[in-house]
Enzyme design. Sequence first.
Site: not given
Ligand code: EPZ
Length: 426
Positions: A123-126, A22, A406
């Site tokens: 969030p998506v701030d990064q 996925k 999903r």
């Molecule tokens: C990806 O989510 C995966 N989804 C998630 O899988 C997975 O749990 C996650 O990576 C961690 O491995 C997809 O690939 C579609 P992150 P993502 O950005 O990219 C914080 C599943 O079950 N953060 O690596 O959204 C965030 O809040 C799903 O298949 C910010 O603060 O996760 C988190 O605490 C669930 N600001 C940490 O970083 C940002 O702009 C890691 O998040 C981006 C992230």
Amino acid sequence: MDKLLIRGGRPLHGDIAISGAKNAALPELCAALLTAEPVVLHNVPRLQDVATMLKLIRNMGVTAERDDNGMVSINAGGLHTPEAPYELVKTMRASVLALGPLLARFGRARVSLPGGCAIGSRPVDQHIKGLQAMGAEIVVEHGYMIATLPAGRTRLKGARITTDMVTVTGTENFLMAATLAEGETILENAAQEPEIADLAEMLIAMGARIEGHGTSRIRIQGVDALHGCTHAVVADRIEAGTFLCAVAATGGDVLLRHARAEHLDAVVEKLQEAGVKIAPVEGGMRVMSAGAAKLKAQGFRTTEYPGFPTDMQAQFMALNCVAHGTAAVTETIFENRFMHVNELVRLGARIQVDGRVAIIEGLDGTARLSGAAVMATDLRASASLVIAGLVAEGETVVERIYHLDRGYDRMEAKLRALGADIERIE
Ligand code: EPZ
């Protein structure tokens, strides 16, 4: 709403095919937006999130056809509306992955903020910070990110990006955007997940110039245009890991075809320490277990790849509930990813949560979980409840399994093929 009815206590035997990942298919569907030429993806899993992503890109004017064998043909030549509307983004935060490709190819994009999610604020701030470093001007208004290029600029420019934390989809957005940017982009603390390496391989097949993917430092030289390609989605390591935990708990002997053991080192190691036998075999991996009563519970901390994946935390916790001994599980990635705990407790599990740490007291081989009605709250929590139901005494009904749909391709059919007593009821 659909439910799953499970009668526990049966071991699992046989062999099943692990589907495409996925978390690779979703960014790779967005990568097709980077070219006006046809792109063909094979081994695309049959998931609700994939259906949502297809709806999203069709909404933009992209043609996307899927057949019954996991093949999706995409042509973004007619893309006329570089937008991702709230009604779709709110159901799947991975929609944010359209932002980088739309900006790179069209110089503008309007993407809804994803809003919160069950497991955390996320969030998506990064994403915004990194794309701004590449020259994008992004304002947030009325719940949308409005991204444009400065007057006079027709392309993003390469940049050196270091995010505040490792972000999987952030890395993917930057990787896709950088393929068409002017000059070199360096991602300094890139995520290293196998899905990112797979996305990079697809982009390279489209003519992108990328090196270091799969490590924490990725370098991309922008090119003027990308062409079409054919790419097969990598096998889903989290689906494979989920089935490893299921067989470990129920006992049995199962071959997981297409599973890549090298993508699951941290999980395989913990399962082997628990007493599960796992061996890579030609074209997959084999898992053998005498059942949870013979296993030793394992503590672990979730962390970025190649560490123990947060997406496997709930499933392994279900195993710890029925193994021997007490184990501590620490969730370091998301702030609210223990919602399966209360539901597992309804089945008789003994778990104490203190902030980011959950202490699980395994069953000492005598007691068993007892079946009950439980409610899925998010994707991997659903899988955790299914695993618990497979070993609980009597009937377990897992409600709200749209969460499961999903991210798992026909899970109950695969489990039934292995001998589980499980059925979907309206
Ligand atoms: C990806 O989510 C995966 N989804 C998630 O899988 C997975 O749990 C996650 O990576 C961690 O491995 C997809 O690939 C579609 P992150 P993502 O950005 O990219 C914080 C599943 O079950 N953060 O690596 O959204 C965030 O809040 C799903 O298949 C910010 O603060 O996760 C988190 O605490 C669930 N600001 C940490 O970083 C940002 O702009 C890691 O998040 C981006 C992230």
